[in-house]
Design a protein around this motif. Structure first.
Motif, PDB file in Angstrom:
ATOM      1  N   THR A 141       6.055 -28.687 -10.226  1.00 51.99           N
ATOM      2  CA  THR A 141       6.742 -27.439  -9.906  1.00 51.99           C
ATOM      3  C   THR A 141       7.343 -27.544  -8.511  1.00 51.99           C
ATOM      4  O   THR A 141       6.945 -28.406  -7.723  1.00 51.99           O
ATOM      5  CB  THR A 141       5.782 -26.233  -9.953  1.00 51.99           C
ATOM      6  N   THR A 142       8.279 -26.668  -8.214  1.00 54.34           N
ATOM      7  CA  THR A 142       8.932 -26.692  -6.903  1.00 54.34           C
ATOM      8  C   THR A 142       9.127 -25.266  -6.391  1.00 54.34           C
ATOM      9  O   THR A 142       9.021 -24.296  -7.138  1.00 54.34           O
ATOM     10  CB  THR A 142      10.325 -27.359  -6.989  1.00 54.34           C
ATOM     11  N   GLY A 143       9.431 -25.174  -5.095  1.00 54.80           N
ATOM     12  CA  GLY A 143       9.850 -23.913  -4.482  1.00 54.80           C
ATOM     13  C   GLY A 143       8.884 -22.766  -4.714  1.00 54.80           C
ATOM     14  O   GLY A 143       7.658 -22.903  -4.620  1.00 54.80           O
ATOM     15  N   GLU A 144       9.438 -21.593  -5.031  1.00 53.13           N
ATOM     16  CA  GLU A 144       8.626 -20.382  -5.168  1.00 53.13           C
ATOM     17  C   GLU A 144       7.660 -20.475  -6.361  1.00 53.13           C
ATOM     18  O   GLU A 144       6.579 -19.876  -6.343  1.00 53.13           O
ATOM     19  CB  GLU A 144       9.519 -19.141  -5.276  1.00 53.13           C
ATOM     20  N   LEU A 148       3.552 -19.915  -6.014  1.00 50.71           N
ATOM     21  CA  LEU A 148       2.746 -18.957  -6.776  1.00 50.71           C
ATOM     22  C   LEU A 148       1.702 -19.654  -7.650  1.00 50.71           C
ATOM     23  O   LEU A 148       0.525 -19.281  -7.660  1.00 50.71           O
ATOM     24  CB  LEU A 148       3.654 -18.092  -7.656  1.00 50.71           C
ATOM     25  N   LEU A 149       2.126 -20.669  -8.404  1.00 50.54           N
ATOM     26  CA  LEU A 149       1.255 -21.261  -9.427  1.00 50.54           C
ATOM     27  C   LEU A 149       0.089 -22.058  -8.840  1.00 50.54           C
ATOM     28  O   LEU A 149      -1.014 -22.033  -9.390  1.00 50.54           O
ATOM     29  CB  LEU A 149       2.071 -22.150 -10.369  1.00 50.54           C
ATOM     30  N   LEU A 150       0.321 -22.760  -7.748  1.00 53.34           N
ATOM     31  CA  LEU A 150      -0.743 -23.608  -7.198  1.00 53.34           C
ATOM     32  C   LEU A 150      -1.965 -22.785  -6.762  1.00 53.34           C
ATOM     33  O   LEU A 150      -3.086 -23.096  -7.174  1.00 53.34           O
ATOM     34  CB  LEU A 150      -0.202 -24.473  -6.054  1.00 53.34           C
ATOM     35  N   PRO A 151      -1.794 -21.701  -5.980  1.00 51.81           N
ATOM     36  CA  PRO A 151      -2.980 -20.896  -5.662  1.00 51.81           C
ATOM     37  C   PRO A 151      -3.577 -20.190  -6.883  1.00 51.81           C
ATOM     38  O   PRO A 151      -4.786 -19.968  -6.938  1.00 51.81           O
ATOM     39  CB  PRO A 151      -2.480 -19.880  -4.629  1.00 51.81           C
ATOM     40  N   LEU A 152      -2.756 -19.852  -7.867  1.00 51.14           N
ATOM     41  CA  LEU A 152      -3.292 -19.201  -9.070  1.00 51.14           C
ATOM     42  C   LEU A 152      -4.226 -20.139  -9.829  1.00 51.14           C
ATOM     43  O   LEU A 152      -5.333 -19.756 -10.213  1.00 51.14           O
ATOM     44  CB  LEU A 152      -2.162 -18.743  -9.998  1.00 51.14           C
TER      45      LEU A 152
END
Length: 316
Positions: A141-144, A148-152
């Motif tokens: 994944t990249t950018g925004e 969002l997804l990594l901490p989720l």
């Protein structure tokens, strides 16, 4: 609330394995026999069947099923037979290899599972793929979206019911400030969604609505075509209105021109033993059609039979 119907008494696991072995024997596969067994056993029972099958015949039941079955039916049976944590790892890995729409699947797994379920999925990912879910999400994944997804997917939320109302008011105001400035990927906004407990987020969003007169998801619809905003809205829905999120996912899967079998399979296989009964009730309330009737109308063959078995609407 599960939709699964399990026979009483449950046949001995050795008998189930013997019957499955017979279903694979000779010319052609006995799909009805497979459905009658696997479509009526819970996760613990399916796990025991898989272990006993391997001990008895020296073959992984999943490999035997994959050899014998095909298409949507094969995928549904495969996902259903996997242990829940393995299933989540499998779906997440698949999602990291695709583009934007699969971000929804990663978010769904991260936000609708309990803290322990998500942790077990991450452990299963290690065991199965010899790397971490976090590194794959970060890499693919990249950018925004990555922001969002990594901490989720890395989260381990507090699971208690306690709520700090002062904090809810403060963070509701903070969320409103960021959204008003269109700072949708702001660190603080993401911190709240990715780390707070679900009851705490619910209290914050209730205060947001009371204080600012609108549901937060209405304010996140500034640009209906913005894919990141759509993911943010889904994140909110998954965290505080899980059944409604899955009801909509099922409705969209069935109401598309041509059924979205991937989404329908995922909803049924992952929610059957958790809240599929509530999702089905919500579906009927929204669509005025029972979910099993909609599934029967939109699907065919063994795939339809297996879906209906898991939904608790076939003849045992």
């Amino acid at each position: 609330m599960s939709t699964l119907r399990i026979p009483q008494p449950v046949p001995p696991v050795a008998d189930d394995c013997e019957q499955l072995r017979k279903a694979f024997a000779g010319w052609g596969t006995n799909e009805d026999l497979i459905i009658s067994i696997l479509g009526h056993r819970n996760a613990a029972q399916r796990k025991l069947i898989r272990e006993t099958y391997f001990e008895t015949y020296g073959e992984d039941l999943l490999k035997a099923l994959d050899k014998e079955l095909s298409n949507d039916f094969e995928r549904l049976v495969h996902l259903w037979t996997l242990d829940p944590a393995e299933r989540d790892a499998f779906l997440a890995n698949e999602a990291t290899k695709r583009w934007t729409s699969s971000n929804q699947v990663l978010m769904e797994i991260a936000c609708t599972r309990s803290s322990d379920q998500l942790l077990f999925a991450r452990k299963a990912y290690h065991a199965r793929y010899k790397k971490s879910l976090e590194e794959d999400v970060a890499h693919h994944t990249t950018g925004e979206f990555r922001k969002l997804l990594l901490p989720l997917v890395s989260s381990y939320r507090y699971e208690g019911d306690e709520v700090n109302l002062t904090l809810a008011k403060t963070e509701a105001k903070l969320l409103h400030e960021k959204i008003s400035k269109k700072a949708y990927s702001d660190d603080e906004l993401i911190r709240i969604l990715a780390t707070r407990s679900k009851p705490q987020i619910n209290a914050t969003l209730n205060h947001y609505k009371d204080e600012f007169g609108k549901d937060i998801n209405k304010d996140l619809k500034a640009d209906p075509k913005d894919v990141f905003l759509a993911l943010l809205r889904s994140t909110v829905k998954c965290l505080v209105r899980t059944e409604r999120y899955f009801e909509k996912a099922a409705r969209l899967a069935i109401n598309k021109r041509g059924t979205d079998e991937g989404a329908l399979t995922r909803v049924v296989a992952t929610r059957a033993e958790i809240d599929l009964k509530i999702i089905a009730d919500e579906y009927q309330r929204r669509s005025s059609v029972p979910l099993d009737k909609a599934v029967a109308k939109d699907t065919t063959g063994d795939y339809e039979k297996m879906l209906l078995a898991i939904l608790g609407h076939d003849d045992v």
